[in-house]
Scaffold this motif. Structure first.
Motif, mmCIF file in Angstrom:
data_model
loop_
_atom_site.group_PDB
_atom_site.id
_atom_site.type_symbol
_atom_site.label_atom_id
_atom_site.label_comp_id
_atom_site.label_asym_id
_atom_site.label_seq_id
_atom_site.Cartn_x
_atom_site.Cartn_y
_atom_site.Cartn_z
ATOM 1 N N VAL A 31 -18.937 -14.187 3.222
ATOM 2 C CA VAL A 31 -18.156 -13.572 4.346
ATOM 3 C C VAL A 31 -18.915 -12.491 5.267
ATOM 4 C CG1 VAL A 31 -16.226 -12.477 5.530
ATOM 5 C CG2 VAL A 31 -15.910 -14.235 3.556
ATOM 6 N N LYS A 33 -18.614 -9.863 7.847
ATOM 7 C CA LYS A 33 -17.545 -9.087 8.820
ATOM 8 C C LYS A 33 -18.434 -8.643 9.760
ATOM 9 C CE LYS A 33 -13.954 -8.037 5.716
ATOM 10 N NZ LYS A 33 -13.055 -7.085 4.809
ATOM 11 N N LYS A 52 -20.690 -16.850 15.558
ATOM 12 C CA LYS A 52 -20.008 -17.131 14.584
ATOM 13 C C LYS A 52 -19.874 -18.762 14.506
ATOM 14 C CE LYS A 52 -14.837 -17.512 13.937
ATOM 15 N NZ LYS A 52 -14.735 -17.220 12.741
ATOM 16 N N GLU A 56 -21.316 -20.836 11.298
ATOM 17 C CA GLU A 56 -20.435 -21.537 10.469
ATOM 18 C C GLU A 56 -20.847 -23.089 10.569
ATOM 19 O OE1 GLU A 56 -16.479 -20.276 11.676
ATOM 20 O OE2 GLU A 56 -16.705 -18.243 10.766
ATOM 21 N N LYS A 64 -18.961 -17.742 6.317
ATOM 22 C CA LYS A 64 -17.665 -17.596 7.246
ATOM 23 C C LYS A 64 -18.167 -16.307 8.141
ATOM 24 C CE LYS A 64 -12.908 -17.570 7.128
ATOM 25 N NZ LYS A 64 -12.229 -16.379 7.472
ATOM 26 N N GLU A 66 -16.338 -13.225 10.549
ATOM 27 C CA GLU A 66 -15.202 -12.678 10.998
ATOM 28 C C GLU A 66 -15.439 -11.762 11.819
ATOM 29 O OE1 GLU A 66 -13.176 -11.124 7.462
ATOM 30 O OE2 GLU A 66 -12.770 -13.319 6.631
ATOM 31 N N TYR A 68 -14.562 -8.849 14.521
ATOM 32 C CA TYR A 68 -13.413 -7.773 14.642
ATOM 33 C C TYR A 68 -13.840 -6.914 16.063
ATOM 34 C CZ TYR A 68 -12.244 -8.705 9.907
ATOM 35 O OH TYR A 68 -11.880 -9.486 8.697
#
Ligand code: LMR
Length: 338
Positions: A31, A33, A52, A56, A64, A66, A68
């Motif tokens: 992951v 972030k 992203k 992916e 992955k 993520e 924000y």
């Protein structure tokens, strides 16, 4: 059922569970972030989402991402600390925000009127200066991956800003850059460093009187709702460095890292390609709102502003570095006397 049979069934079930969970672990994606402070509907916000999607896709789901946005996870200063601690893996802070990290040279990008256009800015980030600045991040545990553009910054307030005298005494929100601080002081304003996430409320409640930013940020943060005037001064240039936690990045399997580098390269081309139109559209929307009067300064007014702020270039030599400034001038085709 005999006790021994019950025991064997229990052991078999436990082993099966262990195998299943091991398998799940082996397949759990890595992951990333990616935290940032602007709205999703901005050049940086869209660039992050494009990265992203590509990351992916190209890693076949092994990574992955993520995203924000909007300081949801961390505010300006906190996000750089979080990156160093490994609480997030990727950020795209504006170049003006690397000073507090101890890399003051990044503030060269904040020298007033240094970039006549986007090409001049890109000549700097894509050349030796851009590469040298990334090298300086390594000792901070950070790897620089790309430069993403936003565009020219303009001044806003609740009064018209035409002449230098109009700036006198205004409390202006700035990013955490000593060069921006000196710039506002050279105009007679009182600079106030503040997190981007606090800008709207600070303007609304009168904690500050004005600010500087791109149309894209002014529109998406609703600054135009709480500022009656905007002057298209184009005195500054807002852009970003996409950075990752070095330990995380170096620890990735080489194949994945190269797929991610490819995804970043393409996301960068995309983010840089949309920046100008995103800002033009945002400016149209600000105009259409009827809430902020947009003023285009005359050549004489711009010259007055250039002259007043030019002292900052010399004043900041000791902080930013004489050589860094000279290299940036050269790449950008700038000369102080112009
Ligand atoms: C600001 O704090 O004004 C900008 O850095 C926000 C951003 O990331 O565009």
């Amino acid at each position: 059922m005999p006790r021994i049979a019950r025991r064997s069934i229990a052991i078999a079930a436990a082993s099966l569970l262990a195998i299943v969970s091991l398998g799940a672990q082996a397949q759990a994606p890595i992951v990333i972030k990616f935290s940032h402070v602007v709205a999703p509907d901005t050049p940086k916000g869209k660039g992050a989402l494009r990265f992203k999607e590509l990351a992916e896709q190209r890693t076949g789901g092994r990574v992955k991402v993520e995203v924000y946005p909007n300081s949801q996870l961390y505010k300006d200063k906190e996000e750089l600390e979080a990156l160093q601690l490994g609480s997030v893996q990727m950020l795209a802070p504006s170049l003006s925000k690397f000073g507090p990290l101890g890399v003051k040279e990044y503030e060269v990008f904040d020298l007033p009127f240094i970039f006549k256009d986007t090409e001049a800015f890109r000549a700097v980030t894509e050349g030796k200066v851009g590469a040298d600045l990334f090298k300086k991040l390594e000792s901070k545990g950070i790897t620089g991956l790309a430069y993403w553009d936003n565009g020219a910054t303009h001044m806003t307030a609740n009064k018209p800003l035409k002449n230098v005298a109009d700036f006198k005494g205004l409390k202006m929100r700035i990013q955490s850059s000593k060069v921006l601080d000196a710039q506002m002081r050279s105009l007679g304003s009182i600079p106030q460093v503040m997190a981007f996430s606090e800008l709207y409320q600070a303007l609304q409640t009168g904690v500050v009187d004005g600010t500087e930013s791109t149309p894209s940020n002014i529109y998406t943060q609703k600054v135009f709702e709480v500022q009656k005037h905007m002057t298209l001064s184009g005195h500054g240039h807002l852009a970003y460095a996409v950075v990752v936690n070095k330990k995380f990045w170096d620890g990735l399997p080489a194949e994945l890292r190269s797929q991610l580098e490819g995804a970043m390269k393409d996301a960068t081309t995309y983010a840089n390609a949309i920046a100008a139109t995103e800002n033009a559209t945002a400016l149209d929307k600000i105009k259409a709102s009827g809430k902020t009067a947009i003023y285009t300064p005359t050549a004489a007014e711009l010259n007055e502003m250039k002259k007043a702020t030019s002292v900052v270039h010399k004043e900041m030599e000791a902080r930013v570095g004489k050589q860094m400034i000279a290299d940036t001038y050269k790449a950008a085709g700038y000369s102080l006397s112009k």
